[in-house]
Design an enzyme around this catalytic site. Structure first.
Site, mmCIF file in Angstrom:
data_model
loop_
_atom_site.group_PDB
_atom_site.id
_atom_site.type_symbol
_atom_site.label_atom_id
_atom_site.label_comp_id
_atom_site.label_asym_id
_atom_site.label_seq_id
_atom_site.Cartn_x
_atom_site.Cartn_y
_atom_site.Cartn_z
ATOM 1 N N LYS A 22 -4.297 -6.226 7.037
ATOM 2 C CA LYS A 22 -3.833 -5.170 5.550
ATOM 3 C C LYS A 22 -2.446 -5.370 5.370
ATOM 4 O O LYS A 22 -2.152 -5.718 3.710
ATOM 5 C CB LYS A 22 -4.454 -3.713 5.561
ATOM 6 C CG LYS A 22 -4.007 -3.182 4.299
ATOM 7 C CD LYS A 22 -4.928 -1.818 4.390
ATOM 8 C CE LYS A 22 -4.323 -0.783 5.168
ATOM 9 N NZ LYS A 22 -3.424 -0.256 4.257
ATOM 10 N N ASN A 23 -1.884 -4.557 5.634
ATOM 11 C CA ASN A 23 -0.440 -4.025 5.470
ATOM 12 C C ASN A 23 0.497 -4.952 5.213
ATOM 13 O O ASN A 23 1.720 -5.472 5.006
ATOM 14 C CB ASN A 23 -0.141 -2.993 5.966
ATOM 15 C CG ASN A 23 -0.960 -1.677 5.609
ATOM 16 O OD1 ASN A 23 -1.075 -1.536 4.899
ATOM 17 N ND2 ASN A 23 -0.213 -0.926 7.097
ATOM 18 N N CYS A 116 -5.308 7.702 0.344
ATOM 19 C CA CYS A 116 -5.026 8.075 0.902
ATOM 20 C C CYS A 116 -3.672 9.440 0.901
ATOM 21 O O CYS A 116 -2.778 9.270 0.408
ATOM 22 C CB CYS A 116 -4.793 7.785 2.746
ATOM 23 S SG CYS A 116 -6.149 6.121 3.223
ATOM 24 N N ARG A 121 3.010 11.541 -2.105
ATOM 25 C CA ARG A 121 3.656 10.224 -2.233
ATOM 26 C C ARG A 121 4.637 9.065 -3.135
ATOM 27 O O ARG A 121 3.598 8.655 -3.883
ATOM 28 C CB ARG A 121 2.402 8.986 -1.761
ATOM 29 C CG ARG A 121 1.705 9.183 0.017
ATOM 30 C CD ARG A 121 0.633 8.669 0.473
ATOM 31 N NE ARG A 121 1.606 7.604 0.928
ATOM 32 C CZ ARG A 121 0.388 6.304 1.248
ATOM 33 N NH1 ARG A 121 -0.935 7.032 1.359
ATOM 34 N NH2 ARG A 121 0.954 5.575 1.790
ATOM 35 N N ILE A 123 6.723 7.885 -5.973
ATOM 36 C CA ILE A 123 7.548 6.050 -5.913
ATOM 37 C C ILE A 123 8.114 6.551 -6.667
ATOM 38 O O ILE A 123 9.108 5.005 -7.132
ATOM 39 C CB ILE A 123 6.172 5.273 -6.622
ATOM 40 C CG1 ILE A 123 5.910 5.749 -8.008
ATOM 41 C CG2 ILE A 123 5.706 5.082 -5.694
ATOM 42 C CD1 ILE A 123 5.318 4.574 -9.002
ATOM 43 N N LEU A 125 11.931 5.842 -5.651
ATOM 44 C CA LEU A 125 12.637 4.484 -4.930
ATOM 45 C C LEU A 125 12.303 3.872 -5.431
ATOM 46 O O LEU A 125 13.253 2.639 -5.627
ATOM 47 C CB LEU A 125 11.935 5.003 -3.355
ATOM 48 C CG LEU A 125 13.099 6.191 -2.542
ATOM 49 C CD1 LEU A 125 12.567 5.967 -1.322
ATOM 50 C CD2 LEU A 125 14.753 6.693 -2.785
ATOM 51 N N ASP A 305 0.659 5.541 11.661
ATOM 52 C CA ASP A 305 -0.590 5.296 11.313
ATOM 53 C C ASP A 305 -1.209 4.343 12.595
ATOM 54 O O ASP A 305 -2.136 4.682 12.869
ATOM 55 C CB ASP A 305 -0.413 3.203 11.070
ATOM 56 C CG ASP A 305 -0.075 3.189 8.577
ATOM 57 O OD1 ASP A 305 -0.482 1.588 8.719
ATOM 58 O OD2 ASP A 305 0.402 4.424 8.315
ATOM 59 N N ILE A 327 6.979 11.212 9.364
ATOM 60 C CA ILE A 327 6.979 10.025 7.695
ATOM 61 C C ILE A 327 6.025 10.265 6.929
ATOM 62 O O ILE A 327 6.179 10.822 5.273
ATOM 63 C CB ILE A 327 6.166 8.621 8.349
ATOM 64 C CG1 ILE A 327 6.545 8.021 9.391
ATOM 65 C CG2 ILE A 327 6.195 7.679 7.268
ATOM 66 C CD1 ILE A 327 8.569 7.929 8.785
ATOM 67 N N ARG A 397 -11.421 0.727 4.792
ATOM 68 C CA ARG A 397 -10.649 -0.119 3.452
ATOM 69 C C ARG A 397 -9.394 -0.766 4.647
ATOM 70 O O ARG A 397 -8.522 -1.688 4.144
ATOM 71 C CB ARG A 397 -8.991 1.214 2.657
ATOM 72 C CG ARG A 397 -10.579 1.844 1.939
ATOM 73 C CD ARG A 397 -9.360 3.305 1.438
ATOM 74 N NE ARG A 397 -8.118 2.874 0.680
ATOM 75 C CZ ARG A 397 -7.296 2.787 1.787
ATOM 76 N NH1 ARG A 397 -6.767 4.719 2.061
ATOM 77 N NH2 ARG A 397 -5.463 2.474 1.109
HETATM 78 C C1 EPZ Z 1 3.515 1.735 3.757
HETATM 79 O O1 EPZ Z 1 2.759 2.661 3.353
HETATM 80 C C2 EPZ Z 1 2.050 1.567 4.208
HETATM 81 N N1 EPZ Z 1 1.262 1.199 3.430
HETATM 82 C C3 EPZ Z 1 1.674 2.715 4.951
HETATM 83 O O2 EPZ Z 1 0.311 2.241 5.964
HETATM 84 C C4 EPZ Z 1 2.443 3.222 6.008
HETATM 85 O O3 EPZ Z 1 1.614 4.423 6.450
HETATM 86 C C5 EPZ Z 1 3.903 3.888 5.270
HETATM 87 O O4 EPZ Z 1 4.237 2.051 4.564
HETATM 88 C C6 EPZ Z 1 4.981 4.233 6.272
HETATM 89 O O5 EPZ Z 1 4.841 2.839 7.384
HETATM 90 C C7 EPZ Z 1 1.252 0.091 3.047
HETATM 91 O O6 EPZ Z 1 2.057 -0.962 3.919
HETATM 92 C C8 EPZ Z 1 -0.090 -0.834 2.518
HETATM 93 P P1 EPZ Z 1 6.779 4.158 2.563
HETATM 94 P P2 EPZ Z 1 4.134 3.312 1.721
HETATM 95 O O7 EPZ Z 1 6.660 3.615 1.023
HETATM 96 O O8 EPZ Z 1 4.829 1.624 1.596
HETATM 97 C C9 EPZ Z 1 8.166 8.303 0.423
HETATM 98 C C10 EPZ Z 1 -2.087 2.765 6.634
HETATM 99 O O9 EPZ Z 1 -2.726 2.890 7.200
HETATM 100 N N2 EPZ Z 1 8.754 7.643 -0.137
HETATM 101 O O10 EPZ Z 1 7.728 3.285 3.815
HETATM 102 O O11 EPZ Z 1 3.619 4.311 1.133
HETATM 103 C C11 EPZ Z 1 7.020 8.440 1.567
HETATM 104 O O12 EPZ Z 1 6.507 10.099 0.683
HETATM 105 C C12 EPZ Z 1 -1.087 2.882 5.821
HETATM 106 O O13 EPZ Z 1 -2.901 1.595 6.355
HETATM 107 C C13 EPZ Z 1 9.959 8.706 -1.430
HETATM 108 O O14 EPZ Z 1 9.835 10.082 -0.739
HETATM 109 O O15 EPZ Z 1 5.264 4.095 2.718
HETATM 110 C C14 EPZ Z 1 6.663 8.939 3.096
HETATM 111 O O16 EPZ Z 1 7.080 10.101 3.210
HETATM 112 C C15 EPZ Z 1 -1.256 4.687 5.536
HETATM 113 N N3 EPZ Z 1 9.849 8.034 -2.416
HETATM 114 C C16 EPZ Z 1 8.115 7.793 3.591
HETATM 115 O O17 EPZ Z 1 8.966 8.207 2.224
HETATM 116 C C17 EPZ Z 1 8.946 6.171 -2.208
HETATM 117 O O18 EPZ Z 1 9.278 6.108 -3.558
HETATM 118 C C18 EPZ Z 1 7.141 6.868 3.701
HETATM 119 O O19 EPZ Z 1 7.066 6.163 2.670
HETATM 120 C C19 EPZ Z 1 8.563 5.824 -1.459
HETATM 121 C C20 EPZ Z 1 8.444 6.193 -0.524
#
Ligand code: EPZ
Length: 418
Positions: A22-23, A116, A121, A123, A125, A305, A327, A397
């Site tokens: 998926k990811n 989820c 969460r 965005i 960054l 995950d 995380i 999902r």
């Molecule tokens: C990806 O989510 C995955 N989703 C998630 O899998 C996974 O848990 C996560 O990476 C961490 O490995 C997909 O790939 C579709 P991040 P993402 O940006 O991209 C903070 C599943 O179960 N952050 O690496 O959303 C954020 O809040 C899902 O398949 C900011 O603060 O994760 C988090 O605490 C759930 N500002 C941390 O960074 C930002 O602009 C990591 O988030 C972006 C992120």
């Protein structure tokens, strides 16, 4: 109400081919906006999130159709770079379309993504990096209006190795003049796969898998045929299923390297896991052992995950295991449901203490999110009696056919439709 009905206490035995990731496929579907020509994605999983991405592409005038297990995408007819709110709310990954829309059209309009409930969460960054590339981004009433007459490559340093921000900026940088370097980039296998896809489409990109990704932008990308790799979190889920229920299974098409941190911990619990050329075997006899603290971390650390499914497997381990979720702030929502099944779990902030119990019992439980729902099914495999897992729309999902896969592995699970 539809639910999965799991009757536990039966050792697993059998083999299954692991679905596509998926990811990996979600950012690749966004990347198709950069390609002139057809993209054929083989081994594409039929998931609710993939269907949501297809609806986003179609809402922008693109074509997407299934051809057996391949998804054929053609974005030549793309019209307005606008994504309606209701499609944005369906999943977090809708945000990844932003970089590709800006690179392709020089403008984009969308709202903040859903997905989820794992805690905040943001965005920020993603947005900061896109602004550094030269995009103007205005927020008005929850809608983001973005435009860029001319994206220009630059150095971007991420304060957190965010998976989503790395992917979004890789896509935007493909449409920027000059070279972009993303420092403290995410190193997940999904980033490596996105790079491989972009290279197949003619992109000049390197460094994925390390903490610095380099993109030479400005080149027109073309279509390609790409095979989506096996899903490492689905693999982790079924390995934890075997750890929970006992028995011996074979998972085809998956690689230990993608989930080495999970395999290491499961070996410490007493599971015998062997890597073959075409997959992984797992055997568990005798009671599991509790392990030293499991701390979730960005790749190559222990994946957040897989935290819930490992916790479910260790509910009946000998001893106490401590989990530290680093995380997401709110990723223990499955704990209350696992307690209904007899789990002995204490949560304090980011720490969860799991005291192994001698037995679990079946119960009616509710999925709280994608991986939390999968964890309830894993616990159900070890429990005495029947567990009814509700809220399965969360599970669908990310798992194309969890009950079917577990049945192939010898589990007693049925999908009870309404
Ligand atoms: C990806 O989510 C995955 N989703 C998630 O899998 C996974 O848990 C996560 O990476 C961490 O490995 C997909 O790939 C579709 P991040 P993402 O940006 O991209 C903070 C599943 O179960 N952050 O690496 O959303 C954020 O809040 C899902 O398949 C900011 O603060 O994760 C988090 O605490 C759930 N500002 C941390 O960074 C930002 O602009 C990591 O988030 C972006 C992120």
């Amino acid at each position: 109400m539809s639910c999965f009905s799991v009757t536990g206490g039966k050792k697993l035995s059998g083999e299954v081919t692991i679905q596509g990731a998926k990811n990996s496929v979600l950012p690749i579907l966004a990347a198709t906006l950069l390609c002139r020509g057809q993209c054929i994605l083989e081994n594409c999983p039929r998931l609710r999130d993939v269907e949501a991405s297809i609806r986003i592409l179609q809402s922008m005038g693109c074509l997407a159709r299934w051809q057996e297990d391949a998804l054929v995408v053609d974005t030549a007819q793309m019209s307005e770079p606008v994504i309606p709110d209701e499609l944005m709310r369906e999943m977090r990954s809708s945000a990844i379309f932003l970089g590709a829309m800006l690179a392709r059209c020089g403008e984009a309009e969308l709202s903040y993504p859903g997905g989820c409930e794992l805690g905040p969460r943001p965005i920020d960054l993603h947005i900061n990096g896109l602004r550094q590339l030269g995009a103007d981004i205005e927020e008005n009433g929850g809608r983001l209006r973005c435009c860029s007459s001319h994206l220009t490559g630059c150095d971007i340093v991420l304060s957190i190795p965010s998976v989503g921000a790395t992917e979004n900026l890789m896509l935007a940088a493909c449409g920027a003049e000059g070279t972009t370097r993303i420092f403290n980039a995410a190193r997940e296998p999904e980033i490596v796969e996105l790079q491989a896809f972009l290279q197949l489409c003619g992109g000049e990109i390197s460094g994925a898998g390390s903490d610095c990704v380099v993109i030479r932008g400005g080149k027109q990308l073309h279509g390609c045929t790409h095979r989506i790799r096996a899903d490492r979190i689905v693999t982790a889920t079924y390995l934890c299923g075997c750890a929970a229920a006992g028995g011996e299974i074979f998972l085809r098409g998956t690689r230990e390297a993608d989930l080495a941190a999970v395999v290491t911990v499961l070996r410490d619990t007493g599971c015998r896991i062997q890597s073959g050329t075409d997959g992984l075997s797992c055997q568990r006899n005798g009671r599991l052992r509790a392990v030293s603290p499991v701390r979730t971390a960005p790749y190559p650390g222990f994946p957040t995950d897989a935290q819930s499914v490992l916790m479910a497997a260790l509910l009946c381990a000998e001893g106490t295991t401590v989990f530290e979720e680093n995380i997401f702030e709110n990723r223990y929502r499955h704990v209350a449901e696992l307690r209904r099944m007899g789990g002995d779990i204490h949560v304090l902030g980011r720490v969860a203490v799991v005291n192994g119990v001698s037995r679990l019992h079946g119960a009616g439980v509710e999925s709280t999110d994608l991986r939390g729902g999968a964890a309830l099914c894993v616990a159900g495999l070890a429990a005495e009696g029947c567990t009814q897992v509700g809220g399965i729309h969360h599970i669908c999902r990310g798992y194309a056919n969890l009950p079917g896969d577990l049945q192939a592995l010898g589990a007693d699970i049925i999908w009870q439709h309404e």
